[in-house]
Write a protein that holds these residues in place. Structure first.
Motif, PDB file in Angstrom:
ATOM      1  N   CYS A 150     -11.038  -3.578  31.220  1.00 29.89           N
ATOM      2  CA  CYS A 150     -11.747  -4.400  32.187  1.00 29.89           C
ATOM      3  C   CYS A 150     -12.161  -3.516  33.362  1.00 29.89           C
ATOM      4  CB  CYS A 150     -10.841  -5.535  32.669  1.00 29.89           C
ATOM      5  SG  CYS A 150     -11.674  -6.622  33.849  1.00 29.89           S
ATOM      6  N   CYS A 153      -9.014 -11.871  33.801  1.00 31.48           N
ATOM      7  CA  CYS A 153      -9.884 -12.383  34.872  1.00 31.48           C
ATOM      8  C   CYS A 153     -11.148 -13.066  34.333  1.00 31.48           C
ATOM      9  CB  CYS A 153     -10.275 -11.232  35.807  1.00 31.48           C
ATOM     10  SG  CYS A 153     -11.326  -9.994  35.037  1.00 31.48           S
ATOM     11  N   CYS A 209      -8.899  -6.445  38.937  1.00 32.88           N
ATOM     12  CA  CYS A 209      -8.129  -6.854  37.760  1.00 32.88           C
ATOM     13  C   CYS A 209      -7.367  -5.671  37.183  1.00 32.88           C
ATOM     14  CB  CYS A 209      -9.074  -7.466  36.719  1.00 32.88           C
ATOM     15  SG  CYS A 209      -8.280  -7.882  35.143  1.00 32.88           S
ATOM     16  N   ASN A 232     -13.358  -4.758  36.257  1.00 39.50           N
ATOM     17  CA  ASN A 232     -13.227  -5.502  37.512  1.00 39.50           C
ATOM     18  C   ASN A 232     -12.175  -4.799  38.368  1.00 39.50           C
ATOM     19  OD1 ASN A 232     -12.606  -7.245  39.563  1.00 39.50           O
ATOM     20  ND2 ASN A 232     -12.311  -9.039  38.247  1.00 39.50           N
ATOM     21  N   CYS A 242     -12.424 -10.571  29.400  1.00 38.58           N
ATOM     22  CA  CYS A 242     -11.093 -10.147  29.831  1.00 38.58           C
ATOM     23  C   CYS A 242     -10.171 -11.370  29.842  1.00 38.58           C
ATOM     24  CB  CYS A 242     -11.163  -9.524  31.222  1.00 38.58           C
ATOM     25  SG  CYS A 242      -9.543  -9.064  31.878  1.00 38.58           S
TER      26      CYS A 242
HETATM   27 ZN   LIG Z   1     -10.180  -8.392  33.985  1.00 42.80          ZN
END
Ligand SMILES: [Zn+2]
Length: 137
Positions: A40, A29, A45, A42, A26
């Motif tokens: 992503c 992040c 994120c 996360n 990514c």
């Molecule tokens: Zn990310």
């Protein structure tokens, strides 16, 4: 005479210039992914700006298990079946990956240093079908 090699699954890895898993990172992040996701994952994120990244090199064996039974179809293997080791490896680049270990269980231990390689999984029709594996370093 070198054998003809073909990946078991195309576009997941390559071996030219060193074994690499074809994943992504990514841009927002830096979270590593293999295989590459669409977005992503996360939760802090939420970005979707991923760049292709080839993961390879060395890592540490996080855990492993010995498979004393033949894998069910559609998995293939060279007969006669021989027990094999499945490892979970933390690559130094920050990715935790499951893969077959090259060789048998002798010398395997949690914390061992390993390296990513591409090796045959089975042979069929005169070709060696390959996948990524980890070898004790
Ligand atoms: Zn990310």
């Amino acid at each position: 005479m070198s054998e003809v090699r073909e990946p078991c699954v195309p576009r997941l890895f390559n071996e030219e210039g060193g074994a690499r898993l074809l994943g992504a990172r990514c841009r927002g992040c830096s979270t590593p992914y293999f295989p590459a996701p669409a977005h992503c994952r996360n939760p802090d994120c939420g970005g979707s700006d991923l760049e292709a990244h080839g993961f390879g090199g060395s890592g540490t064996l996080w855990s492993y298990s010995v498979a004393n039974f033949a894998p069910p179809a559609p998995h293939k293997f060279d007969a006669p079946f021989r027990p094999y080791v499945i490892g979970v490896v933390d690559l130094d680049e920050g990715l935790r990956v499951v893969g077959q270990m090259a060789g048998d269980a002798e010398g395997m231990r949690v914390g061992a240093r390993v390296e990513l390689v591409v090796e045959p999984v089975y042979h069929e029709g005169g070709k060696a079908f390959t996948s990524w594996k980890f070898r004790l370093a």
